[in-house]
Design an enzyme around this catalytic site. Structure first.
Site, PDB file in Angstrom:
ATOM      1  N   HIS A 119      69.798 -30.851   9.410  1.00  0.00           N
ATOM      2  CA  HIS A 119      69.759 -32.058   8.578  1.00  0.00           C
ATOM      3  C   HIS A 119      68.410 -31.980   7.873  1.00  0.00           C
ATOM      4  O   HIS A 119      67.416 -32.539   8.336  1.00  0.00           O
ATOM      5  CB  HIS A 119      69.841 -33.326   9.427  1.00  0.00           C
ATOM      6  CG  HIS A 119      71.229 -33.715   9.801  1.00  0.00           C
ATOM      7  ND1 HIS A 119      71.615 -33.899  11.106  1.00  0.00           N
ATOM      8  CD2 HIS A 119      72.337 -33.943   9.048  1.00  0.00           C
ATOM      9  CE1 HIS A 119      72.903 -34.235  11.132  1.00  0.00           C
ATOM     10  NE2 HIS A 119      73.357 -34.258   9.896  1.00  0.00           N
ATOM     11  N   LYS A 132      77.085 -33.740   4.516  1.00  0.00           N
ATOM     12  CA  LYS A 132      78.162 -34.741   4.445  1.00  0.00           C
ATOM     13  C   LYS A 132      78.223 -35.420   3.065  1.00  0.00           C
ATOM     14  O   LYS A 132      78.123 -36.643   2.945  1.00  0.00           O
ATOM     15  CB  LYS A 132      78.018 -35.796   5.544  1.00  0.00           C
ATOM     16  CG  LYS A 132      78.116 -35.244   6.961  1.00  0.00           C
ATOM     17  CD  LYS A 132      78.149 -36.365   7.993  1.00  0.00           C
ATOM     18  CE  LYS A 132      78.273 -35.842   9.408  1.00  0.00           C
ATOM     19  NZ  LYS A 132      77.004 -35.303   9.927  1.00  0.00           N
ATOM     20  N   ALA A 155      79.525 -37.221  -0.173  1.00  0.00           N
ATOM     21  CA  ALA A 155      80.570 -38.257  -0.221  1.00  0.00           C
ATOM     22  C   ALA A 155      80.564 -39.014  -1.536  1.00  0.00           C
ATOM     23  O   ALA A 155      80.738 -40.223  -1.560  1.00  0.00           O
ATOM     24  CB  ALA A 155      80.381 -39.236   0.939  1.00  0.00           C
ATOM     25  N   GLY A 180      82.556 -35.895  -8.055  1.00  0.00           N
ATOM     26  CA  GLY A 180      82.262 -34.486  -8.276  1.00  0.00           C
ATOM     27  C   GLY A 180      80.958 -34.204  -8.991  1.00  0.00           C
ATOM     28  O   GLY A 180      80.164 -33.359  -8.560  1.00  0.00           O
ATOM     29  N   THR A 198      78.263 -36.029  -9.318  1.00  0.00           N
ATOM     30  CA  THR A 198      77.088 -36.425  -8.535  1.00  0.00           C
ATOM     31  C   THR A 198      76.808 -35.425  -7.422  1.00  0.00           C
ATOM     32  O   THR A 198      75.665 -34.990  -7.240  1.00  0.00           O
ATOM     33  CB  THR A 198      77.285 -37.841  -7.946  1.00  0.00           C
ATOM     34  OG1 THR A 198      77.533 -38.754  -9.014  1.00  0.00           O
ATOM     35  CG2 THR A 198      76.063 -38.287  -7.167  1.00  0.00           C
TER      36      THR A 198
END
Length: 262
Positions: free
Chosen positions: A59, A91, A93, A96, A98
């Protein structure tokens, strides 16, 4: 069920082929999840457990003293030294366009160094094409994407129809989408997909934590279709010896894999 060796020879993704080759060579299906906030400590632990893992999960945005030269470059050197791959647990979310910028730009420039990253299916299939475009525009090295189909946390909303829809999104790109973060096998073989299943929340000692994490045993997850076990605090938390625990999880994971063929 095909062996890691067979899958390393037949998979449509170069990222997956390389990962399976490493797993077979090192006899390891262990991914170390290192949620560590200081570069020096992150690299130090990784250097000690590197020989026992096939993959490290980072992370990168929690590393408080992050610099590209001081954090990413030595991380890549360790991956080369110990022959493991890098998975940035970003992750994604968003829409596209961005995610394309989040993946290739900013201070982290994830597409430049992470072999694998992951995304939620909540915004639809555009997330896959956005991330793939970013990878292609950034590097000539192969990149792979995991979709988040199921989570290990208590009360997770990722199940049922959401999981099914995420699987449909994964089918939109056979080469770039290499598999799932999930708790069990996701099928797809009858349609020609060979998805890698990586499972977090694996522990040999703990049952959970105060923040909703729920642990399952190595044997339990591999029996239900997991290819790679993701272990974090089980390796280095609560004063544990990382080398001792990495060897322990490597052995447990490999034995569970071999038991599939008995």
């Amino acid at each position: 069920m095909a062996s890691y060796k067979e899958r390393s020879e037949s998979h449509t993704s170069p990222v997956a082929r390389r990962l399976f080759s490493i797993m077979e060579e090192k006899k390891s299906n262990l991914c170390a999840s290192l949620d560590i906030t200081e570069t020096e400590k992150l690299l130090s632990i990784l250097d000690t457990i590197g020989p026992y893992i096939c993959l490290v999960k980072t992370h990168i945005d929690i590393v408080s003293d992050f610099t590209y030269e001081g954090t990413v470059l030595p991380l890549k050197e360790l991956a080369k030294k110990h022959n493991f791959m890098i998975f940035e647990d970003r992750k994604f979310a968003d829409i596209g366009n961005t995610v394309k910028n989040q993946y290739k730009s900013g201070v982290f420039r994830i597409a430049e160094w992470a072999d694998i990253t992951n995304a939620h299916g909540v915004t639809g299939a555009g997330i896959v094409s956005g991330l793939k475009e970013a990878a292609q525009e950034t590097t000539s090295e192969p990149r792979g994407l995991l979709m988040l189909a199921e989570l290990s946390s208590k009360g997770s909303l990722a199940y049922g129809e959401y999981t099914e829809k995420t699987v449909e999104i994964a089918k939109s790109d056979k080469e770039f989408v290499i598999g799932f973060i999930a708790q069990h096998d996701m099928g797809g073989r009858e349609e020609g997909f060979d998805w890698i299943i990586m499972t977090p929340g694996v522990g040999l000692d703990d049952k959970g934590d105060a923040l909703g994490q729920q642990y399952r045993t190595v044997d339990e997850v591999v029996k239900t279709g997991t290819d790679i076990i993701i272990v974090g605090r089980g390796l280095y938390g609560q004063g544990r010896d990382p080398i001792e625990q990495a060897k322990r999880y490597q052995q447990a994971g490999w034995n569970a894999y071999l038991n599939r063929f008995k």
